[in-house]
Design a protein around this motif. Structure first.
Motif, mmCIF file in Angstrom:
data_model
loop_
_atom_site.group_PDB
_atom_site.id
_atom_site.type_symbol
_atom_site.label_atom_id
_atom_site.label_comp_id
_atom_site.label_asym_id
_atom_site.label_seq_id
_atom_site.Cartn_x
_atom_site.Cartn_y
_atom_site.Cartn_z
ATOM 1 N N LEU A 80 50.484 34.494 35.112
ATOM 2 C CA LEU A 80 49.584 35.606 35.379
ATOM 3 C C LEU A 80 50.232 36.541 36.390
ATOM 4 C CD1 LEU A 80 46.226 33.634 35.838
ATOM 5 C CD2 LEU A 80 46.865 35.021 33.850
ATOM 6 N N PHE A 81 49.946 37.829 36.281
ATOM 7 C CA PHE A 81 50.519 38.820 37.182
ATOM 8 C C PHE A 81 49.388 39.442 37.996
ATOM 9 C CE2 PHE A 81 53.822 42.501 37.353
ATOM 10 C CZ PHE A 81 53.874 42.359 38.729
ATOM 11 N N ASN A 82 49.110 38.828 39.135
ATOM 12 C CA ASN A 82 48.049 39.331 40.013
ATOM 13 C C ASN A 82 48.608 40.474 40.861
ATOM 14 O OD1 ASN A 82 45.877 39.814 41.652
ATOM 15 N ND2 ASN A 82 45.982 37.858 42.747
ATOM 16 N N ILE A 83 48.580 41.673 40.306
ATOM 17 C CA ILE A 83 49.108 42.830 41.018
ATOM 18 C C ILE A 83 48.061 43.399 41.980
ATOM 19 C CG2 ILE A 83 48.387 44.693 39.472
ATOM 20 C CD1 ILE A 83 51.252 45.767 39.604
ATOM 21 N N GLY A 84 46.904 42.754 42.038
ATOM 22 C CA GLY A 84 45.819 43.237 42.887
ATOM 23 C C GLY A 84 45.768 42.614 44.264
ATOM 24 N N VAL A 85 46.828 41.889 44.664
ATOM 25 C CA VAL A 85 46.840 41.256 45.984
ATOM 26 C C VAL A 85 46.634 42.286 47.089
ATOM 27 C CG1 VAL A 85 48.330 40.045 47.644
ATOM 28 C CG2 VAL A 85 48.217 39.276 45.275
ATOM 29 N N ASP A 86 47.174 43.495 46.904
ATOM 30 C CA ASP A 86 47.066 44.517 47.941
ATOM 31 C C ASP A 86 45.600 44.886 48.200
ATOM 32 O OD1 ASP A 86 49.144 46.018 49.517
ATOM 33 O OD2 ASP A 86 47.875 47.708 48.926
ATOM 34 N N GLY A 87 44.855 45.130 47.152
ATOM 35 C CA GLY A 87 43.447 45.457 47.330
ATOM 36 C C GLY A 87 42.644 44.282 47.835
ATOM 37 N N GLN A 88 43.009 43.079 47.394
ATOM 38 C CA GLN A 88 42.273 41.880 47.780
ATOM 39 C C GLN A 88 42.406 41.602 49.272
ATOM 40 O OE1 GLN A 88 44.118 39.154 45.028
ATOM 41 N NE2 GLN A 88 43.379 40.382 43.298
ATOM 42 N N TYR A 89 43.623 41.718 49.816
ATOM 43 C CA TYR A 89 43.786 41.395 51.239
ATOM 44 C C TYR A 89 43.209 42.491 52.132
ATOM 45 C CZ TYR A 89 47.493 44.476 53.052
ATOM 46 O OH TYR A 89 48.202 45.552 53.515
ATOM 47 N N GLN A 90 43.286 43.753 51.690
ATOM 48 C CA GLN A 90 42.733 44.826 52.515
ATOM 49 C C GLN A 90 41.201 44.747 52.578
ATOM 50 O OE1 GLN A 90 44.428 48.870 52.296
ATOM 51 N NE2 GLN A 90 45.912 48.076 50.839
ATOM 52 N N LEU A 91 40.578 44.541 51.435
ATOM 53 C CA LEU A 91 39.125 44.433 51.420
ATOM 54 C C LEU A 91 38.664 43.188 52.183
ATOM 55 C CD1 LEU A 91 36.529 45.734 50.364
ATOM 56 C CD2 LEU A 91 36.760 44.344 48.286
ATOM 57 N N ALA A 92 39.400 42.100 52.035
ATOM 58 C CA ALA A 92 39.055 40.864 52.735
ATOM 59 C C ALA A 92 39.194 41.035 54.245
ATOM 60 C CB ALA A 92 39.946 39.727 52.250
ATOM 61 N N ALA A 93 40.262 41.712 54.678
ATOM 62 C CA ALA A 93 40.457 41.947 56.112
ATOM 63 C C ALA A 93 39.344 42.816 56.674
ATOM 64 C CB ALA A 93 41.814 42.602 56.356
#
Length: 373
Positions: A80-93
């Motif tokens: 799987l290619f989870n290219i959404g890590v950037d949005g996930q960590y910013q929203l989580a932070a």
């Protein structure tokens, strides 16, 4: 060590080494083309790595890169290619920062609460892409890219003064977190402090290796990534594994911004680091999804980031480090494919030689049997 094991180690090491060599060579060509010394920039950056304050900065930055790359690597292991890590960590932070600013609990409760908030936010955001994939067949690449854009809009909304935003001059923030949610760093004297959550990155790396290599779940994950049909035939539910992998990947991604949030900034603002999720993709590729390889790749990336500003004082553009990072990613893709093809050819030759040897041995045995009669 068996011959097969030696070849496997050789193949694992050859890809990154070739990629780095090519990247450095091509970066030198760029420097020569611009009329600059092709060696001095590297010398200057290596000298920077000898200073203790730069070493602290490198370790701190690498901790965030490492967590983000682990999140990407989990997806890669499942194909799987989870290219959404950037949005996930910013929203989580941001969600962790909001909770930390509005909840004032004892540290033994506050810290786990913030960690859990970030983990669940990241898992929820990636889980949307996972659900879309298993129920509607939507590509996780497309879904996570769109979710990155939506996350940016959600963050902008949460920054509104009428929602959770606190204006500090021209900067949008979530307000300062209560001290019970701060993680004390490791004091290195004049060099500064190493983020306390560097330990979290280490624990995640150990957990990643144990789960993938020493548990049934890890075997099912790797098997499903290698061949969904074969995994299904052995009783593994591919859809369940896809959703689980996306949830775990997003959960870990949600933790990527916490070292700096809980150890330094104590608020989510316009100055909060961005792009870590995208850098994690290149780091995971260079590290070949191995926790040890990813650690070295994260340190390399952090070194390029933190040592390159010195180049500005010597009439070199610090962007040469960015060029090198891009060339590393391109070289990794090409070199890994070349090494894979080379490994396949060696394996085919070895199998062919073994079959030929077996055929000759069988012929000799038949000859002896006839002669004995």
């Amino acid at each position: 060590m068996k011959k097969f094991d030696k070849e496997r180690v050789l193949l694992a090491v050859a890809g990154p080494v070739i990629a780095l060599a090519v990247a450095f060579a091509l970066s030198s060509v760029v420097l020569i083309a611009s009329g600059k010394n092709p060696v001095e920039p590297y010398t200057l950056m290596f000298e920077q790595a000898s200073f203790s304050d730069i070493q602290v900065l490198i370790i701190n930055q690498a901790s965030m890169y490492y967590i983000a790359a682990l999140a990407v690597a989990i997806g890669f292991r499942m194909n799987l290619f989870n290219i959404g890590v950037d949005g996930q960590y910013q929203l989580a932070a941001m969600m962790a920062a909001i909770v930390g600013a509005h909840a004032d609990l004892p540290a033994v409760i506050q810290v786990p609460l913030l960690l859990l908030t970030a983990l669940l936010t990241g898992a929820f955001w990636s889980g949307i892409a996972g659900v879309l994939k298993v129920t509607r067949g939507v590509s996780e690449v497309v879904a996570t890219i769109m979710l990155n854009a939506i996350a940016t809009s959600v963050i902008a909304y949460l920054w509104l003064p009428d929602v959770f935003g606190v204006k500090v001059g021209n900067n949008n923030t979530t307000g300062e977190m209560h001290e019970s949610g701060w993680i004390p760093g490791i004091d290195m004297g004049d060099a500064g402090e190493i983020y306390g959550l560097v330990i979290l990155a280490v624990l995640l790396g150990i957990g990643y290796w144990v789960v993938l290599n020493r548990t049934r779940f890890g075997f099912d994950l790797r098997a499903s990534g290698a061949s969904e049909s074969a995994a299904a035939a052995s009783g593994v539910d591919p859809k369940r594994m896809v959703l689980t992998a996306m949830l775990i990947s997003g959960g870990i991604a949600g933790l990527a911004g916490l070292p700096i949030l809980m150890g330094d900034t104590h608020t989510y603002s316009l100055n909060f680091p961005t792009g870590i999720g995208f850098l994690g993709i290149g780091i995971a590729l260079l590290g070949r999804n191995s926790p040890v390889g990813i650690a070295f790749a994260a340190l390399l990336w952090a070194w390029l980031d933190k040592a390159s500003p010195e180049l500005d004082f010597h009439d070199y553009d610090k962007e040469i480090a960015v060029i090198m990072q891009g060339l590393i990613v391109l070289s990794v893709v090409v070199s890994y494919e070349a090494v894979r093809e080379w490994g396949l050819r060696r394996q085919q030759r070895r199998v062919g030689a073994e079959l030929a040897a077996g055929h000759v041995l069988g012929a000799d045995n038949n000859t002896k049997e006839v002669a004995g009669r």
